[in-house]
Structure formats: C-alpha cells, structure tokens
Write a protein that holds these residues in place. Structure first.
Motif, PDB file in Angstrom:
ATOM      1  N   ALA A 143       1.815   2.098  -3.421  1.00  0.00           N
ATOM      2  CA  ALA A 143       0.726   2.727  -4.175  1.00  0.00           C
ATOM      3  C   ALA A 143       0.586   4.198  -3.837  1.00  0.00           C
ATOM      4  CB  ALA A 143      -0.587   2.012  -3.885  1.00  0.00           C
ATOM      5  N   GLU A 189       2.752   8.090  -5.458  1.00  0.00           N
ATOM      6  CA  GLU A 189       2.333   8.356  -6.830  1.00  0.00           C
ATOM      7  C   GLU A 189       3.365   9.131  -7.638  1.00  0.00           C
ATOM      8  OE1 GLU A 189      -1.622   9.839  -7.374  1.00  0.00           O
ATOM      9  OE2 GLU A 189      -2.311   8.831  -5.581  1.00  0.00           O
ATOM     10  N   TRP A 227       6.415  -1.417  -9.963  1.00  0.00           N
ATOM     11  CA  TRP A 227       5.152  -1.381 -10.699  1.00  0.00           C
ATOM     12  C   TRP A 227       5.322  -1.979 -12.085  1.00  0.00           C
ATOM     13  CZ3 TRP A 227       0.660  -0.239  -8.500  1.00  0.00           C
ATOM     14  CH2 TRP A 227       0.680   0.477  -7.293  1.00  0.00           C
ATOM     15  N   ARG A 284      -6.241   3.522 -14.281  1.00  0.00           N
ATOM     16  CA  ARG A 284      -6.508   4.910 -14.671  1.00  0.00           C
ATOM     17  C   ARG A 284      -6.929   4.939 -16.127  1.00  0.00           C
ATOM     18  NH1 ARG A 284      -0.601   7.827 -14.742  1.00  0.00           N
ATOM     19  NH2 ARG A 284       0.408   6.446 -16.241  1.00  0.00           N
ATOM     20  N   GLN A 297      -3.975  -0.734  -9.282  1.00  0.00           N
ATOM     21  CA  GLN A 297      -4.632   0.529  -9.566  1.00  0.00           C
ATOM     22  C   GLN A 297      -4.968   0.577 -11.054  1.00  0.00           C
ATOM     23  OE1 GLN A 297      -1.342   2.956  -7.785  1.00  0.00           O
ATOM     24  NE2 GLN A 297      -3.067   4.090  -6.917  1.00  0.00           N
ATOM     25  N   TRP A 314      -4.429   7.952 -11.085  1.00  0.00           N
ATOM     26  CA  TRP A 314      -4.614   6.557 -10.695  1.00  0.00           C
ATOM     27  C   TRP A 314      -5.773   6.439  -9.702  1.00  0.00           C
ATOM     28  CZ3 TRP A 314      -2.517   2.780 -13.286  1.00  0.00           C
ATOM     29  CH2 TRP A 314      -1.319   2.964 -13.949  1.00  0.00           C
ATOM     30  N   SER A 315      -6.476   5.321  -9.755  1.00  0.00           N
ATOM     31  CA  SER A 315      -7.549   5.039  -8.799  1.00  0.00           C
ATOM     32  C   SER A 315      -6.954   4.799  -7.412  1.00  0.00           C
ATOM     33  CB  SER A 315      -8.311   3.784  -9.239  1.00  0.00           C
ATOM     34  OG  SER A 315      -7.462   2.648  -9.126  1.00  0.00           O
ATOM     35  N   ARG A 316      -7.834   4.732  -6.426  1.00  0.00           N
ATOM     36  CA  ARG A 316      -7.373   4.293  -5.111  1.00  0.00           C
ATOM     37  C   ARG A 316      -6.876   2.859  -5.257  1.00  0.00           C
ATOM     38  NH1 ARG A 316     -12.140   5.204  -0.997  1.00  0.00           N
ATOM     39  NH2 ARG A 316     -12.483   3.196  -1.940  1.00  0.00           N
ATOM     40  N   PRO A 317      -5.858   2.472  -4.512  1.00  0.00           N
ATOM     41  CA  PRO A 317      -5.337   1.109  -4.651  1.00  0.00           C
ATOM     42  C   PRO A 317      -6.277   0.058  -4.076  1.00  0.00           C
ATOM     43  CG  PRO A 317      -4.142   2.283  -2.931  1.00  0.00           C
ATOM     44  CD  PRO A 317      -5.073   3.274  -3.577  1.00  0.00           C
ATOM     45  N   THR A 373       0.832  -1.203   0.000  1.00  0.00           N
ATOM     46  CA  THR A 373       0.000   0.000   0.000  1.00  0.00           C
ATOM     47  C   THR A 373       0.864   1.251   0.000  1.00  0.00           C
ATOM     48  OG1 THR A 373      -1.726  -1.187   1.174  1.00  0.00           O
ATOM     49  CG2 THR A 373      -1.850   1.204   1.211  1.00  0.00           C
TER      50      THR A 373
END
Length: 132
Positions: free
Chosen positions: A11, A14, A22, A55, A53, A65-68, A8
C-alpha cells in the motif's frame, strides 16, 4: 503479522500504480452524498490479510488514495459433525462417537457437548460429567 506487514508495504508503494498485486473496482456514488459511504467487498478468501484503499474520482481526475486499512478475514466455523451416535449405554453412562470433520485448511480445535434431561442430584450439580 508478517502477511499484514507485506500487505502494508504494498500500500505504501503508491508510485507503482500498475503493480499486479492490486485489483481495482469502481464504486458508483449514490444520489445522496452526505454522511458515511460504504460498500460490501465480497469474494474474499477466509483467514487472509487484505489491504484496502479508496479514492475519489470526478471530471478533474483521480484523487489520492486513502490511508490503507489492513483487515484479516475470519476463519469459517466447522461443518456439522456427521454420524453422531451413542453406544455402550449403562444405567449411568453412555459412549458418544462422531466423525471428525476433515478440513486441512481450518481444522477443528475442539468440540462442545450439550445435554438436556433430568438434573443430577447433589449440591452444585451442573449436568452430566464428560470424560475423554
């Protein structure tokens, strides 16, 4: 829990887009863009924690990016026991033996035995008794 926390943290960093932890894959859009969109992520390791994630991208560039999502893959079931046999059989018992499956990464933690045959007599009888 420790692996999930570390994943986490990755993630949340960013700004480090070039981080070698990644791995990015392109997911093409279908013709119909209504409702949920999904894909199947394959080639993962068993019993491992992944942070994922997503996007969007278009002619204007890449969105945020989205929330992880933190997900742990499952442990695979053991292989079928081999060399299963019965010995020392009497009128009321038999000894069963089999080779224990050797899997150091995911060891067998127990076995289940099932039988089919005449039901034992008596109140509350639930099948043959098993002793180790």
């Amino acid at each position: 829990a420790e692996a999930a926390a570390a994943a986490t943290t990755a993630a949340e960093e960013e700004d480090e887009e070039e981080d070698d932890r990644w791995h990015s894959k392109e997911v093409p859009c279908g013709d119909e863009l209504r409702g949920d969109y999904s894909c199947w992520l394959m080639g993962l390791l068993a019993d491992a924690v992944y942070v994922i994630q997503v996007r969007g991208k278009n002619g204007g560039g890449e969105g945020p990016w989205s929330r992880p999502v933190v997900q742990r893959t499952t442990v695979p079931p053991p292989l079928q026991p081999m060399t299963f046999y019965s010995r020392d059989t009497t009128s009321h018992s038999t000894t069963l033996s089999w080779d224990q499956m050797l899997d150091e990464a995911f060891p067998v933690t127990g076995y289940e035995l099932r039988t089919v045959g005449p039901a034992p007599e008596g109140e509350g009888a639930a099948g043959p008794e098993v002793k180790h």
